[in-house]
Design a protein around this motif. Structure first.
Motif, mmCIF file in Angstrom:
data_model
loop_
_atom_site.group_PDB
_atom_site.id
_atom_site.type_symbol
_atom_site.label_atom_id
_atom_site.label_comp_id
_atom_site.label_asym_id
_atom_site.label_seq_id
_atom_site.Cartn_x
_atom_site.Cartn_y
_atom_site.Cartn_z
ATOM 1 N N CYS A 10 0.808 -1.228 0.000
ATOM 2 C CA CYS A 10 0.000 0.000 0.000
ATOM 3 C C CYS A 10 0.837 1.273 0.000
ATOM 4 O O CYS A 10 0.279 2.369 -0.017
ATOM 5 C CB CYS A 10 -0.949 -0.004 1.197
ATOM 6 N N ASP A 11 2.141 1.162 0.029
ATOM 7 C CA ASP A 11 3.069 2.298 0.033
ATOM 8 C C ASP A 11 3.003 3.162 1.283
ATOM 9 O O ASP A 11 3.490 4.287 1.286
ATOM 10 C CB ASP A 11 2.881 3.184 -1.209
ATOM 11 N N ALA A 12 2.413 2.662 2.354
ATOM 12 C CA ALA A 12 2.417 3.402 3.618
ATOM 13 C C ALA A 12 3.840 3.439 4.160
ATOM 14 O O ALA A 12 4.608 2.486 4.012
ATOM 15 C CB ALA A 12 1.489 2.737 4.624
ATOM 16 N N THR A 13 4.195 4.531 4.794
ATOM 17 C CA THR A 13 5.516 4.665 5.396
ATOM 18 C C THR A 13 5.607 3.768 6.627
ATOM 19 O O THR A 13 4.692 3.730 7.447
ATOM 20 C CB THR A 13 5.778 6.125 5.789
ATOM 21 N N ILE A 14 6.709 3.042 6.736
ATOM 22 C CA ILE A 14 6.942 2.160 7.874
ATOM 23 C C ILE A 14 7.876 2.858 8.839
ATOM 24 O O ILE A 14 8.919 3.386 8.441
ATOM 25 C CB ILE A 14 7.527 0.814 7.407
ATOM 26 N N SER A 15 7.522 2.880 10.091
ATOM 27 C CA SER A 15 8.309 3.550 11.124
ATOM 28 C C SER A 15 9.729 2.997 11.153
ATOM 29 O O SER A 15 9.938 1.783 11.047
ATOM 30 C CB SER A 15 7.644 3.344 12.483
ATOM 31 N N PRO A 16 10.719 3.867 11.345
ATOM 32 C CA PRO A 16 12.102 3.385 11.422
ATOM 33 C C PRO A 16 12.362 2.506 12.644
ATOM 34 O O PRO A 16 13.335 1.772 12.684
ATOM 35 C CB PRO A 16 12.945 4.658 11.496
ATOM 36 N N GLU A 17 11.477 2.576 13.642
ATOM 37 C CA GLU A 17 11.650 1.752 14.841
ATOM 38 C C GLU A 17 11.253 0.293 14.619
ATOM 39 O O GLU A 17 11.566 -0.563 15.438
ATOM 40 C CB GLU A 17 10.829 2.320 16.007
ATOM 41 N N VAL A 18 10.551 0.007 13.536
ATOM 42 C CA VAL A 18 10.102 -1.358 13.266
ATOM 43 C C VAL A 18 11.304 -2.205 12.885
ATOM 44 O O VAL A 18 12.090 -1.851 12.014
ATOM 45 C CB VAL A 18 9.037 -1.382 12.139
ATOM 46 N N ARG A 19 11.445 -3.340 13.549
ATOM 47 C CA ARG A 19 12.555 -4.256 13.310
ATOM 48 C C ARG A 19 12.017 -5.659 13.066
ATOM 49 O O ARG A 19 11.133 -6.118 13.795
ATOM 50 C CB ARG A 19 13.492 -4.285 14.518
ATOM 51 N N PRO A 20 12.540 -6.374 12.078
ATOM 52 C CA PRO A 20 12.038 -7.724 11.794
ATOM 53 C C PRO A 20 12.231 -8.691 12.948
ATOM 54 O O PRO A 20 11.503 -9.666 13.071
ATOM 55 C CB PRO A 20 12.835 -8.163 10.569
ATOM 56 N N GLU A 21 13.194 -8.428 13.831
ATOM 57 C CA GLU A 21 13.440 -9.343 14.940
ATOM 58 C C GLU A 21 12.634 -8.968 16.191
ATOM 59 O O GLU A 21 12.747 -9.628 17.218
ATOM 60 C CB GLU A 21 14.937 -9.381 15.282
#
Length: 85
Positions: A10-21
Motif C-alpha cells: 500500500c506504500d504506507a511509510t513504515i516507522s524506522p523503529e520497526v525491526r524484523p526481529e
C-alpha cells in the motif's frame, strides 16, 4: 537523504523503529505495514500473480548456477521432455 521504508503493498511509510526481529505486531508484519498487507501479499503469491518476467537464457542460467559443476551436470543430464525431472 535516505528514503523512508514503505509497504510494498500500500506504500504506507513504515516507522524506522520497526525491526524484523522485534515482538510487536508491527515488527511481526515487517516488511509490510500491517498483517492485512502481509496477507494480501501471501494471497497474490498463492494465486500466481507474481512471476519472473525476465527470460532465463542458457548464459543467465549458468551465471545463476555459478561455479557449481555438480549443479551444471544435473541440469545438462536432465531430460527436457520429463516435466518431473
Amino acid at each position: 537523504m535516505i528514503a523512508p521504508r514503505t509497504c510494498p503493498i500500500c506504500d504506507a511509510t513504515i516507522s524506522p523503529e520497526v525491526r524484523p526481529e522485534g515482538d510487536s505486531p508491527a515488527d511481526r508484519a515487517f516488511p509490510f505495514c500491517s498483517e492485512r498487507c502481509r496477507n494480501i501479499d501471501l494471497l497474490r503469491w498463492s494465486q500466481g500473480k507474481y512471476a519472473i518476467t525476465e527470460p532465463l537464457t542458457p548464459d543467465r542460467l549458468l551465471h545463476e548456477l555459478g561455479d557449481d559443476p555438480e549443479a551444471v551436470e544435473q541440469l545438462l543430464a536432465r531430460d527436457p521432455d520429463d516435466p518431473d525431472a
